[in-house]
Design a protein around this motif. Structure first.
Motif, short mmCIF file in Angstrom:
data_model
loop_
_atom_site.label_atom_id
_atom_site.label_comp_id
_atom_site.label_asym_id
_atom_site.label_seq_id
_atom_site.Cartn_x
_atom_site.Cartn_y
_atom_site.Cartn_z
N GLU A 1 0.81 -1.22 0.00
CA GLU A 1 0.00 0.00 0.00
C GLU A 1 0.84 1.27 0.00
O GLU A 1 0.29 2.37 -0.10
N ASP A 2 2.15 1.14 0.12
CA ASP A 2 3.03 2.30 0.00
C ASP A 2 3.34 2.62 -1.46
O ASP A 2 3.97 3.64 -1.76
N THR A 3 2.90 1.76 -2.36
CA THR A 3 3.13 1.99 -3.79
C THR A 3 2.45 3.27 -4.24
O THR A 3 1.24 3.45 -4.05
N ALA A 4 3.23 4.16 -4.83
CA ALA A 4 2.71 5.46 -5.26
C ALA A 4 3.84 6.25 -5.93
O ALA A 4 5.00 5.84 -5.88
N VAL A 5 3.46 7.37 -6.49
CA VAL A 5 4.46 8.35 -6.92
C VAL A 5 4.70 9.29 -5.73
O VAL A 5 3.73 9.83 -5.17
N TYR A 6 5.94 9.47 -5.37
CA TYR A 6 6.29 10.31 -4.22
C TYR A 6 6.83 11.64 -4.72
O TYR A 6 7.70 11.69 -5.60
N TYR A 7 6.32 12.71 -4.12
CA TYR A 7 6.69 14.06 -4.52
C TYR A 7 7.33 14.82 -3.36
O TYR A 7 6.82 14.80 -2.24
N CYS A 8 8.39 15.49 -3.68
CA CYS A 8 9.03 16.40 -2.73
C CYS A 8 8.34 17.76 -2.81
O CYS A 8 7.97 18.22 -3.91
N ASN A 9 8.17 18.38 -1.67
CA ASN A 9 7.50 19.68 -1.61
C ASN A 9 8.21 20.58 -0.60
O ASN A 9 8.52 20.13 0.50
N VAL A 10 8.50 21.81 -1.00
CA VAL A 10 9.08 22.77 -0.07
C VAL A 10 8.27 24.05 -0.12
O VAL A 10 7.74 24.42 -1.17
N GLN A 11 8.16 24.70 1.02
CA GLN A 11 7.33 25.89 1.12
C GLN A 11 7.95 26.93 2.04
O GLN A 11 8.56 26.57 3.05
N ASN A 12 7.77 28.19 1.66
CA ASN A 12 7.93 29.28 2.60
C ASN A 12 6.53 29.81 2.83
O ASN A 12 5.98 30.54 2.00
N THR A 13 5.94 29.35 3.91
CA THR A 13 4.53 29.65 4.14
C THR A 13 4.30 31.12 4.42
O THR A 13 3.19 31.62 4.23
N PHE A 14 5.31 31.83 4.86
CA PHE A 14 5.16 33.25 5.15
C PHE A 14 5.09 34.07 3.86
O PHE A 14 4.39 35.10 3.80
N LEU A 15 5.80 33.61 2.84
CA LEU A 15 5.82 34.32 1.56
C LEU A 15 4.89 33.67 0.55
O LEU A 15 4.71 34.20 -0.55
N GLY A 16 4.29 32.55 0.92
CA GLY A 16 3.37 31.88 0.00
C GLY A 16 4.06 31.22 -1.17
O GLY A 16 3.47 31.09 -2.25
N ARG A 17 5.29 30.81 -0.99
CA ARG A 17 6.03 30.16 -2.08
C ARG A 17 6.00 28.65 -1.89
O ARG A 17 6.33 28.16 -0.82
N VAL A 18 5.62 27.95 -2.95
CA VAL A 18 5.46 26.49 -2.92
C VAL A 18 6.13 25.90 -4.15
O VAL A 18 5.90 26.38 -5.27
N TYR A 19 6.92 24.88 -3.94
CA TYR A 19 7.60 24.23 -5.06
C TYR A 19 7.42 22.72 -4.95
O TYR A 19 7.43 22.16 -3.85
N TRP A 20 7.29 22.08 -6.13
CA TRP A 20 7.11 20.63 -6.21
C TRP A 20 8.20 20.01 -7.08
O TRP A 20 8.63 20.61 -8.07
N GLY A 21 8.59 18.80 -6.71
CA GLY A 21 9.45 18.02 -7.57
C GLY A 21 8.62 17.31 -8.62
O GLY A 21 7.39 17.38 -8.62
N GLN A 22 9.31 16.59 -9.50
CA GLN A 22 8.61 15.93 -10.61
C GLN A 22 8.01 14.59 -10.22
O GLN A 22 7.20 14.03 -10.96
N GLY A 23 8.41 14.07 -9.08
CA GLY A 23 7.89 12.80 -8.60
C GLY A 23 8.80 11.63 -8.92
O GLY A 23 9.50 11.64 -9.94
N THR A 24 8.80 10.64 -8.04
CA THR A 24 9.56 9.42 -8.25
C THR A 24 8.68 8.23 -7.87
O THR A 24 8.00 8.26 -6.85
N GLN A 25 8.69 7.22 -8.72
CA GLN A 25 7.81 6.07 -8.51
C GLN A 25 8.41 5.11 -7.50
O GLN A 25 9.58 4.73 -7.59
N VAL A 26 7.57 4.71 -6.55
CA VAL A 26 7.93 3.66 -5.60
C VAL A 26 6.92 2.53 -5.77
O VAL A 26 5.71 2.76 -5.66
N THR A 27 7.41 1.36 -6.06
CA THR A 27 6.56 0.19 -6.24
C THR A 27 7.01 -0.90 -5.28
O THR A 27 8.17 -1.30 -5.29
N VAL A 28 6.07 -1.34 -4.45
CA VAL A 28 6.35 -2.40 -3.49
C VAL A 28 5.58 -3.64 -3.93
O VAL A 28 4.35 -3.66 -3.89
N SER A 29 6.32 -4.64 -4.36
CA SER A 29 5.68 -5.83 -4.92
C SER A 29 6.65 -7.00 -4.88
O SER A 29 7.86 -6.82 -5.02
N SER A 30 6.08 -8.18 -4.70
CA SER A 30 6.90 -9.38 -4.72
C SER A 30 6.94 -9.97 -6.13
O SER A 30 7.61 -10.98 -6.37
#
Length: 117
Positions: free
Chosen positions: A88-117
């Motif tokens: 159930e941890d399988t997903a695309v994971y995204y990095c996010n950084v914010q300066n909440t005081f200035l309202g600045r938000v940035y996202w990464g492009q995402g990286t796939q995590v697949t947990v499977s046997s």
């Protein structure tokens, strides 16, 4: 403009571990919020873990005790250590950084995590 580049995703068996990295093109010390989100197919994007400037952390209940978020201001990077991975941890994971005081938000492009046997 800050650019975020994630790495470390991949395929892992249940019970395994992965370490995600997020490298920022600029100084991260100005961001009071850094976090990792994930989105599985058909699901909304959800916050997995977050870390503040002082090192305070917050985790989703589903990952508490298994995931650890950390930041290295000197390397302008944030990390997510994921242990005891489940399917159930399988997903695309995204990095996010914010300066909440200035309202600045940035996202990464995402990286796939697949947990499977």
């Amino acid at each position: 403009q800050v650019q975020l580049v994630e790495s470390g995703g991949g395929l892992v068996q249940p019970g395994g571990s992965l370490r995600l990295s997020c490298a920022a093109s600029g100084r991260i010390s100005s961001f009071n919020f850094m976090g990792w989100y994930r989105q599985a197919p058909g699901n909304r994007r959800e916050l997995v873990a977050a870390i503040g400037t002082g090192g305070n952390t917050n985790y989703a209940d589903s990952v508490k005790g298994r995931f650890t978020i950390s930041r290295d201001n000197a390397k302008n990077s944030v990390y997510l250590q994921m242990n005891s991975l489940k399917s159930e941890d399988t997903a695309v994971y995204y990095c996010n950084v914010q300066n909440t005081f200035l309202g600045r938000v940035y996202w990464g492009q995402g990286t796939q995590v697949t947990v499977s046997s």
